[in-house]
Enzyme design. Structure first.
Site, mmCIF file in Angstrom:
data_model
loop_
_atom_site.group_PDB
_atom_site.id
_atom_site.type_symbol
_atom_site.label_atom_id
_atom_site.label_comp_id
_atom_site.label_asym_id
_atom_site.label_seq_id
_atom_site.Cartn_x
_atom_site.Cartn_y
_atom_site.Cartn_z
ATOM 1 C CE1 TYR A 1 45.021 38.495 40.918
ATOM 2 C CE2 TYR A 1 44.055 40.643 41.414
ATOM 3 C CZ TYR A 1 45.143 39.783 41.437
ATOM 4 O OH TYR A 1 46.340 40.187 41.971
ATOM 5 C CG ASP B 1 37.121 40.187 45.866
ATOM 6 O OD1 ASP B 1 36.990 41.421 45.999
ATOM 7 O OD2 ASP B 1 38.149 39.653 45.420
ATOM 8 C CE LYS C 1 40.980 46.666 42.053
ATOM 9 N NZ LYS C 1 41.876 46.616 40.995
#
Ligand SMILES: Cc1ncc(COP(=O)(O)O)c(C=O)c1O
Length: 468
Positions: free
Chosen positions: A153, A256, A284
């Protein structure tokens, strides 16, 4: 096999949560502002501190969800909160013109500690960062095609809204060397755009090469450890192999690190595995729960954001980019991560190892076919006889229904993993050994009573708990 949950259960056990949700549903589609927050049971949280969250009915939970990962220091870490409050008192405001001292300081910290980052741009969310990384790769290479991972994702935009937890029935047989059809996880992605995106299995270099031989590829984007389906590690040589293929076929390798960055090491996976991507994105854990993200990489590529030639320049703009509040939070988070020679990492590794040993011992005692995959503070318990190598492997072998039921029952006992099978569990620096032990006690009790868990002693013989 994975099958998505449908419908909603009106929860009698949590009346105040139900009431708030009911009210919010009148004005917010589904009552939630991110589709991933529509979960069962339908709890409404009203407070969080350290390792704990409280729902509207006054129940306390040991939190392993961590807001999808950011809270590596725990909720409302005092050092970070204090830095934010101090900043606000000292007149931090969004000037929206020119540069600022805090954004320069944050960029210096990232460049100093992330091996692949020579210069950096600051954005608000992981999705913005992956969007910009892919657009930059297209500008640099002149190619349009993108490779991403089945089971990965990378955000919500058109280049990456595909092939996440695709059901096995839809996936069909394993595709190698080859690609899977584009399975959108969003309506509204233009067909012409779908043709530019190619999903392959993680840990499968042959399929990357296959795609490169069919199409002019601009970028391959991957989490270095697949963490949206638990913890799926790269096999030895895989990331190095991606680097070599990027060099051979002249596409940009994008790591990522929105989930792995800052949580596993201050320099992220690029430092852990010693492989340098061309571009890397963070989000995050970089700010322990405040909204900020970064894209960094080789200066020659990053300078495309300010190329004097408008035909070569990549548009990077944003009213809220490096807003002072999340910027100050990120600086404080990184300072905190660096304190006492990285004590946070040693402590969370210790807690993670305690959890892993505890779960493995429970599985052994109860004779369950289960295995733990872990990277430092992040882990996942899989009900299968080996650690998964990719989504296809998981979809084929993991006992999803058991995983779902275990999570649901733990929530009933005041332990909150994200309530969907294969999702990552996250320990924070605010957790204690006692929290881990309480969690293990509940897990042991629940697993000893759950029906349908495969046993290690199968008809075919005894399989190993620790995987291949
Ligand atoms: C690996 C990864 N990349 C990108 C994103 C998107 O980040 P955001 O939700 O901040 O847009 C996520 C979000 O979960 C993620 O896990």
């Amino acid at each position: 096999m994975y099958s998505p949950k449908k419908g909603s259960i009106l929860n009698q056990r949590y009346p105040k949560s139900a009431e708030i949700l009911q009210r919010n549903r009148q004005v917010i589609p589904g009552g939630v502002v991110s589709v991933n927050r529509a979960t069962q049971p339908e709890l409404v949280f009203v407070r969080a501190l350290g390792a704990y969250m409280w729902d509207a009915d006054g129940n306390r939970y040991i939190d392993y969800h961590a807001g999808f990962g950011p809270h590596f220091l725990g909720h409302n870490d005092p050092y970070v909160t204090e830095a934010v409050i101090r900043g606000l008192r000292e007149d931090a405001s969004l000037y929206g013109t020119g540069t600022t001292v805090p954004e320069g300081r944050l960029a210096e910290l990232i460049c100093e500690h992330a091996p692949a980052v020579e210069s950096v741009q600051l954005l608000n969310t992981g999705s913005e960062a992956t969007y910009q990384a892919i657009r930059l790769a297209r500008a640099v290479t002149g190619n349009d095609h993108v490779i991403n991972m089945q089971g990965g994702y990378n955000g919500w935009h058109n280049d990456v809204s595909n092939n996440l937890m695709t059901p096995l029935a839809q996936l069909g047989p394993r595709s190698t060397a080859g690609e899977y059809p584009y399975y959108p996880i969003s309506a509204g992605v233009p067909i012409d755009h779908q043709r530019l995106v190619h999903a392959v299995n993680f840990n499968d270099l042959a399929s990357v090469e296959y795609v490169c031989q069919q199409y002019p590829v601009a970028a391959l984007i991957t989490e270095p450890i697949l963490q949206n389906i638990g913890i799926v590690h790269p096999e030895p040589g895989y990331l190095e192999g991606l680097r070599a293929l990027a060099d051979k076929y002249k596409f940009l390798l994008i790591f990522d690190e929105v989930k792995t960055g800052f949580r596993h090491a201050i320099g992220g996976c690029s430092s852990l595995y010693g492989v340098r991507p061309d571009l890397v994105v963070y989000g995050k854990a970089i700010a322990n729960g405040y909204p900020i993200a970064a894209i960094g990489g080789k200066k020659e590529f990053m300078d495309r954001f300010v190329d004097p030639d408008p035909a070569r320049r990549v548009l990077l703009a944003g009213t809220y980019n490096s807003h002072p509040v999340p910027t100050l939070a990120a600086i404080a988070t990184i300072e905190r991560l660096l304190m006492n020679g990285g004590e946070v990492y040693r402590y969370t590794e210790k807690l993670g190892a305690r959890m892993q040993a505890g779960l493995e011992s429970i599985a052994e005692q109860l004779d369950l076919e289960a295995t733990v995959a872990r990277q430092g503070s992040a882990f996942c318990l899989y009900f299968m006889d080996h650690r998964p190598k990719d989504w296809h492997d998981l979809a084929e072998h993991h006992a999803f229904a058991v995983d779902d039921r275990m999570r649901a029952e733990l929530i009933g006992k005041g332990v909150y993993p994200f309530p969907l099978a294969t999702k990552q569990w996250s320990i924070s620096a605010a957790h204690t050994e006692d929290d881990i032990d309480v969690t293990l006690e509940h897990a042991s009790c629940i697993l000893s009573k759950l029906e349908g868990i495969p046993s290690r002693r199968t008809a075919a013989g005894v399989t190993s708990l620790r995987g291949r």
